[in-house]
Design an enzyme around this catalytic site. Structure first.
Site, PDB file in Angstrom:
ATOM      1  N   GLU A 191       0.866  -1.189   0.000  1.00  0.00           N
ATOM      2  CA  GLU A 191       0.000   0.000   0.000  1.00  0.00           C
ATOM      3  C   GLU A 191       0.900   1.236   0.000  1.00  0.00           C
ATOM      4  O   GLU A 191       2.075   1.150   0.384  1.00  0.00           O
ATOM      5  CB  GLU A 191      -0.850   0.021   1.274  1.00  0.00           C
ATOM      6  N   LYS A 206      -9.852  -7.028   5.340  1.00  0.00           N
ATOM      7  CA  LYS A 206     -10.335  -8.131   4.503  1.00  0.00           C
ATOM      8  C   LYS A 206     -11.024  -9.190   5.361  1.00  0.00           C
ATOM      9  O   LYS A 206     -12.019  -9.787   4.945  1.00  0.00           O
ATOM     10  CB  LYS A 206      -9.167  -8.717   3.706  1.00  0.00           C
TER      11      LYS A 206
END
Ligand code: NAP
Ligand code: HSE
Length: 427
Positions: A191, A206
């Site tokens: 990221e 997630k």
């Protein structure tokens, strides 16, 4: 339903350009599947001057989201720009305009999934988000459709490619944490702020999505016990390997007696476990169902084409629903009230490293602490550390999270220092 379905794409970066490419290159297949031509009509970006690596294939570029939201010929919005507040606002406005939405935005779904699903249903709109978990692996459909008839008991996921890549290189090549993080950033898995990866936040988001769908309970980010990989050392990996284990950052979601526990933590699995063989940036989600037993979904968890494949497959689903007149029915609703497990009910084996004085009575003190908590040893290894100290590596039998917390507090004596503590799963 019209012969041509127009898509408004919000974001033309890694995933967005993959979406344009797949819709263009797989046009015939998509026409066969849906009976329609699905085309990208407009694309919203931040910067008009930026050089684009992939052709627009006839789409119109704009920086004004209203160009897409107010275009009545556009039926489906694909949000692949990322971020939370602005993306949420655009999606809610899309529903107000009776458009359907496909997104890859795990951060947004983990924070506001419930509200967005309600808004979609209230407007007769579809909201699909397969790409938000494990990129190209169709795990959300697998859970919701493929295992619809079963009761899910446990989900264990390697759902962050960056940390899996890092742990693989640290284990197999002895690379340092700092060097391998830089390499993961250079390769583009990480990221933009890599703390979301290494501190376990990306995996936790997630797991919120997976556990909400798997158990039909609205799990929130605060319910997830999160630990990242910053404190994992080469010595941890070597000693774990000596005892037959591999370290993975694993998201675990488990239901027992109607209550769930969700966590993300560096976890040891036996070298023979299916998750142990998931290397580099690959993802895998292991699902245990009461009737089906063990299943594992494996594949690329990120990257342009894998992620875009999941996004475009969601678009195909939406178009099919449009043709059948069945839009506005959520893939799954969290229909059960959330009940969380107490620490005294969350069981697993644990791996501990303890440094202690190498003198008579020290080992007795160590074992007494475990006996007091009623924890028994499965494996134990003592190695000399230096002239005055020894390293003891312990794998416990199954024990509760509460018991292990108490033993760790009681170990903190003049004799001993706890160096590392990891869960052991899959034995
Ligand atoms: P990216 O490469 O950074 O692209 C973001 C795109 O969105 C860019 O085209 C950018 O415009 C545009 N954008 C950003 N903010 C905007 C705004 N306020 N208004 C209009 N446009 C804006 O990101 P990505 O890697 O494609 O990721 C997109 C989404 O997919 C994220 O939610 C991410 O978490 C998710 N996802 C990504 C992957 C992956 O492998 N990359 C995997 C799974 C899920 P400019 O081009 O003008 O800067
Ligand atoms: N940073 C994420 C990962 C990207 O490494 O898995 C895909 O969500």
């Amino acid at each position: 339903v019209k012969e041509v379905i127009a898509v408004g794409l919000v974001g033309f970066g890694t995933v967005g350009s993959g979406v344009v490419r797949i819709l263009h290159e797989h046009r015939e297949k998509i026409r066969r599947e849906t009976g329609c031509d699905v085309i990208v009509k407009k694309i919203v970006v931040r910067d008009m001057e930026k050089e684009r690596a992939y052709p627009l294939h006839g789409a119109e570029l704009t920086t004004c989201v209203e160009d897409v939201l107010e275009d009545e010929s556009i039926n489906v919005i694909v949000e692949v720009m990322g971020g939370i507040q602005e993306a949420k606002d655009y999606i809610l406005r899309a529903f107000d305009a009776k458009k359907h939405v496909v997104t890859a935005n795990k951060d947004l779904l983990a924070m506001h999934g419930e509200e967005l699903l309600k808004a979609a249903a209230a407007n007769g709109s579809d909201l699909y988000y397969e790409a938000s978990v494990a990129g190209g692996i169709p795990i959300l459909r697998g859970l919701v459709d493929g295992l619809a008839s079963d009761r899910i008991q446990k989900v264990m996921g390697i759902v962050n490619g960056t940390t899996n890549y890092m742990l693989t290189k640290m284990t197999e090549e002895g690379m340092s944490y700092e060097d391998v993080l830089q390499e993961a950033q250079r390769l583009g898995f990480a990221e933009s702020d890599p703390s979301a990866d290494v501190d376990g936040l990306d995996a936790a988001r997630k797991m919120v999505i997976l556990s909400t769908l798997g158990f039909s309970m609205q799990v929130s980010f605060d319910d997830v016990d999160v630990q990242g990989i910053r404190s994992v050392t080469q010595k941890d990996l070597q000693l774990a390997s000596q005892l037959g284990y591999v370290m993975k950052l694993i998201g675990t979601a488990e239901e027992k007696d109607g209550a769930v526990a969700v966590s993300v933590a560096p976890t040891l699995v036996p070298k023979s476990h299916p998750l142990a063989g998931v290397r580099n940036e690959y993802n895998a989600v292991y699902v245990y169902g009461e009737a089906v037993g063990q299943t594992m979904f494996y594949g690329p968890g990120a990257g342009q084409l894998p992620t875009a494949t999941a996004v475009v497959s969601d678009v195909v689903t939406v178009v099919k629903h449009m043709r059948l007149g069945t839009t506005g029915k959520a893939m799954s609703f969290a229909s059960r009230s959330k009940v969380l497990q107490e620490d005294s009910d969350i069981y697993s084996k644990y791996f501990l490293r303890v440094h202690m004085k190498d003198e008579t009575g020290a080992f007795l003190a160590l074992t007494k602490s475990f006996v007091q908590e009623n924890i028994s040893f499965d494996k134990i290894l003592q190695l000399p550390l230096d002239d005055a100290k020894a390293e003891v590596v312990i794998v416990t039998h199954s024990t509760s999270k509460k018991q292990i917390q108490q033993v760790c507090e009681s170990l903190d004596s003049q004799y001993m220092e706890m160096v590392s503590l990891y869960r052991v799963e899959g034995e």
